[in-house]
Structure formats: structure tokens, C-alpha cells
Design a protein around this motif. Structure first.
Motif, PDB file in Angstrom:
ATOM      1  N   ALA A  74       0.827  -1.212   0.000  1.00  0.00           N
ATOM      2  CA  ALA A  74       0.000   0.000   0.000  1.00  0.00           C
ATOM      3  C   ALA A  74       0.859   1.257   0.000  1.00  0.00           C
ATOM      4  O   ALA A  74       0.643   2.175  -0.812  1.00  0.00           O
ATOM      5  CB  ALA A  74      -0.922  -0.004   1.217  1.00  0.00           C
ATOM      6  N   ILE A  75       1.847   1.297   0.876  1.00  0.00           N
ATOM      7  CA  ILE A  75       2.694   2.487   0.993  1.00  0.00           C
ATOM      8  C   ILE A  75       3.491   2.715  -0.284  1.00  0.00           C
ATOM      9  O   ILE A  75       3.563   3.834  -0.789  1.00  0.00           O
ATOM     10  CB  ILE A  75       3.615   2.352   2.228  1.00  0.00           C
ATOM     11  CG1 ILE A  75       2.785   2.516   3.498  1.00  0.00           C
ATOM     12  CG2 ILE A  75       4.754   3.359   2.188  1.00  0.00           C
ATOM     13  CD1 ILE A  75       3.527   2.182   4.768  1.00  0.00           C
ATOM     14  N   SER A  76       4.081   1.669  -0.814  1.00  0.00           N
ATOM     15  CA  SER A  76       4.882   1.840  -2.028  1.00  0.00           C
ATOM     16  C   SER A  76       4.012   2.240  -3.213  1.00  0.00           C
ATOM     17  O   SER A  76       4.422   3.058  -4.034  1.00  0.00           O
ATOM     18  CB  SER A  76       5.704   0.583  -2.336  1.00  0.00           C
ATOM     19  OG  SER A  76       4.872  -0.530  -2.560  1.00  0.00           O
ATOM     20  N   ASN A  77       2.788   1.723  -3.303  1.00  0.00           N
ATOM     21  CA  ASN A  77       1.880   2.141  -4.380  1.00  0.00           C
ATOM     22  C   ASN A  77       1.644   3.640  -4.329  1.00  0.00           C
ATOM     23  O   ASN A  77       1.714   4.328  -5.353  1.00  0.00           O
ATOM     24  CB  ASN A  77       0.539   1.401  -4.280  1.00  0.00           C
ATOM     25  CG  ASN A  77       0.460   0.191  -5.162  1.00  0.00           C
ATOM     26  OD1 ASN A  77       0.633   0.290  -6.369  1.00  0.00           O
ATOM     27  ND2 ASN A  77       0.206  -0.958  -4.563  1.00  0.00           N
TER      28      ASN A  77
ATOM     29  N   VAL B   9      -4.425  -0.508  -2.482  1.00  0.00           N
ATOM     30  CA  VAL B   9      -4.293   0.374  -1.318  1.00  0.00           C
ATOM     31  C   VAL B   9      -5.593   0.381  -0.512  1.00  0.00           C
ATOM     32  O   VAL B   9      -5.580   0.244   0.715  1.00  0.00           O
ATOM     33  CB  VAL B   9      -3.901   1.806  -1.736  1.00  0.00           C
ATOM     34  CG1 VAL B   9      -3.957   2.757  -0.548  1.00  0.00           C
ATOM     35  CG2 VAL B   9      -2.521   1.822  -2.370  1.00  0.00           C
ATOM     36  N   LYS B  10      -6.719   0.533  -1.194  1.00  0.00           N
ATOM     37  CA  LYS B  10      -8.014   0.556  -0.513  1.00  0.00           C
ATOM     38  C   LYS B  10      -8.265  -0.771   0.211  1.00  0.00           C
ATOM     39  O   LYS B  10      -8.717  -0.788   1.358  1.00  0.00           O
ATOM     40  CB  LYS B  10      -9.138   0.822  -1.507  1.00  0.00           C
ATOM     41  CG  LYS B  10     -10.512   0.853  -0.865  1.00  0.00           C
ATOM     42  CD  LYS B  10     -11.592   1.092  -1.888  1.00  0.00           C
ATOM     43  CE  LYS B  10     -12.969   1.047  -1.265  1.00  0.00           C
ATOM     44  NZ  LYS B  10     -14.017   1.179  -2.279  1.00  0.00           N
ATOM     45  N   HIS B  11      -7.952  -1.881  -0.439  1.00  0.00           N
ATOM     46  CA  HIS B  11      -8.157  -3.202   0.156  1.00  0.00           C
ATOM     47  C   HIS B  11      -7.301  -3.371   1.414  1.00  0.00           C
ATOM     48  O   HIS B  11      -7.786  -3.840   2.446  1.00  0.00           O
ATOM     49  CB  HIS B  11      -7.822  -4.285  -0.873  1.00  0.00           C
ATOM     50  CG  HIS B  11      -7.925  -5.677  -0.339  1.00  0.00           C
ATOM     51  ND1 HIS B  11      -9.133  -6.294  -0.132  1.00  0.00           N
ATOM     52  CD2 HIS B  11      -6.966  -6.553   0.051  1.00  0.00           C
ATOM     53  CE1 HIS B  11      -8.910  -7.510   0.362  1.00  0.00           C
ATOM     54  NE2 HIS B  11      -7.612  -7.681   0.479  1.00  0.00           N
ATOM     55  N   VAL B  12      -6.034  -2.972   1.333  1.00  0.00           N
ATOM     56  CA  VAL B  12      -5.144  -3.067   2.494  1.00  0.00           C
ATOM     57  C   VAL B  12      -5.666  -2.185   3.633  1.00  0.00           C
ATOM     58  O   VAL B  12      -5.686  -2.601   4.791  1.00  0.00           O
ATOM     59  CB  VAL B  12      -3.692  -2.695   2.118  1.00  0.00           C
ATOM     60  CG1 VAL B  12      -2.813  -2.556   3.350  1.00  0.00           C
ATOM     61  CG2 VAL B  12      -3.107  -3.723   1.151  1.00  0.00           C
ATOM     62  N   ALA B  13      -6.091  -0.977   3.310  1.00  0.00           N
ATOM     63  CA  ALA B  13      -6.637  -0.087   4.340  1.00  0.00           C
ATOM     64  C   ALA B  13      -7.838  -0.739   5.029  1.00  0.00           C
ATOM     65  O   ALA B  13      -7.905  -0.778   6.268  1.00  0.00           O
ATOM     66  CB  ALA B  13      -7.024   1.262   3.729  1.00  0.00           C
ATOM     67  N   LEU B  14      -8.754  -1.276   4.259  1.00  0.00           N
ATOM     68  CA  LEU B  14      -9.937  -1.913   4.827  1.00  0.00           C
ATOM     69  C   LEU B  14      -9.574  -3.103   5.714  1.00  0.00           C
ATOM     70  O   LEU B  14     -10.162  -3.290   6.778  1.00  0.00           O
ATOM     71  CB  LEU B  14     -10.898  -2.351   3.720  1.00  0.00           C
ATOM     72  CG  LEU B  14     -11.602  -1.229   2.967  1.00  0.00           C
ATOM     73  CD1 LEU B  14     -12.403  -1.783   1.792  1.00  0.00           C
ATOM     74  CD2 LEU B  14     -12.504  -0.428   3.907  1.00  0.00           C
TER      75      LEU B  14
END
Length: 149
Positions: free
Chosen positions: A42-45, A116-121
Motif C-alpha cells: 500500500a505504501i509503495s503504491n 491500497v483501498k483493500h489493504v486499508a480496509l
């Protein structure tokens, strides 16, 4: 904190001759209970997208800081091309691209922000997106206090 340093180092390498000014500001001392592999993705994206969509010599600020009520916030702010408001609600859809030609020329699959959204969720976090065309963008992941360790 080490993960952030690695991602910023890699972003500087990706920037290469484009000479982006990439800064890292870490003021949150808390560690995050998270799956390292997913967090790295997520962060690298977010950071690599900032490099891809910020013109030569632009600025990219990467931050890890405390929010309200014990929240922890990771953010990337750039002086890039910006995004029109009408596109923001759809940015996290799989394969959604604002400019297909530019996306192809800069690489990418159209999956980055969906990931990113998936990881955040999965980490009970919220993805925030703010942008102004011609001025830049800010992407942030707001992690709840319950993820502090």
C-alpha cells in the motif's frame, strides 16, 4: 519506520534523472500492528504513484504522524498533475484509469489504488484522497488507535 525509509529510498531511485525532492517526516513513534507485506504494498503504491505523476523537479512529502484520538496517519503529498474531482470517487476501482495513454506510457496495471483501498480496509483504516488539478494530490491512510503497538 524502517519500511518507510526503504520505500522512500526506492522512490528516489525510481525518480532518477527527474530529480524529485522526496522528503520523509516521521513524528509518530508508534508502531503499527499490520501485515508487513500488505503495508509495504500500500505504501509503495502511493509513493511510487506520486513519483510517476509528479513532473520533473516536483516535491513529494511522505509523512507518518499522530492524528486525533490515537490515530496514526501515513500520507503522501505531491506537487503533481492533480486529479479532477469527478474522478476521485472511482480511483480505487480495479482497472480504472483517468488517462489511459499516460498510464500505459508510465507503466502500471490500474490496480494500485484498489490494492491500497483493500489493504486499508483489512487494517480497519480509511483511505483519504484530496487533489487539485495542476497543484497536486494528497493520499492518506488513517489507521485507528486500536492498531497501535
Amino acid at each position: 519506520h524502517e519500511l518507510l525509509k526503504v520505500v522512500v529510498r526506492d522512490a528516489r531511485s525510481l525518480s532518477g534523472a527527474e530529480g524529485h525532492e522526496i522528503t520523509l517526516d516521521v513524528t509518530c513513534s508508534a508502531r503499527l500492528m499490520a501485515l508487513r507485506r500488505e503495508l509495504h504494498s500500500a505504501i509503495s503504491n502511493l509513493v511510487f504513484n506520486a513519483v510517476k505523476y509528479t513532473p520533473e523537479g516536483g516535491r513529494i512529502a511522505v509523512r507518518w504522524y499522530d492524528g486525533l484520538d490515537g490515530q496514526m496517519i501515513f500520507s503522501v503529498t505531491d506537487t503533481g498533475i492533480g486529479i479532477e474531482a469527478k474522478h476521485i470517487p472511482r480511483l480505487t476501482e480495479r482497472f480504472y484509469r483517468i488517462d489511459v495513454g499516460r498510464s500505459r506510457s508510465r507503466g502500471g496495471t490500474g490496480l494500485g489504488l484498489a490494492i491500497v483501498k483493500h489493504v486499508a480496509l483489512r487494517h480497519d483504516a480509511q483511505l483519504e484522497i484530496e487533489s487539485t488539478p495542476g497543484e497536486g494530490s494528497r493520499f492518506a491512510i488513517r489507521f485507528p488507535a486500536s492498531k497501535r503497538c
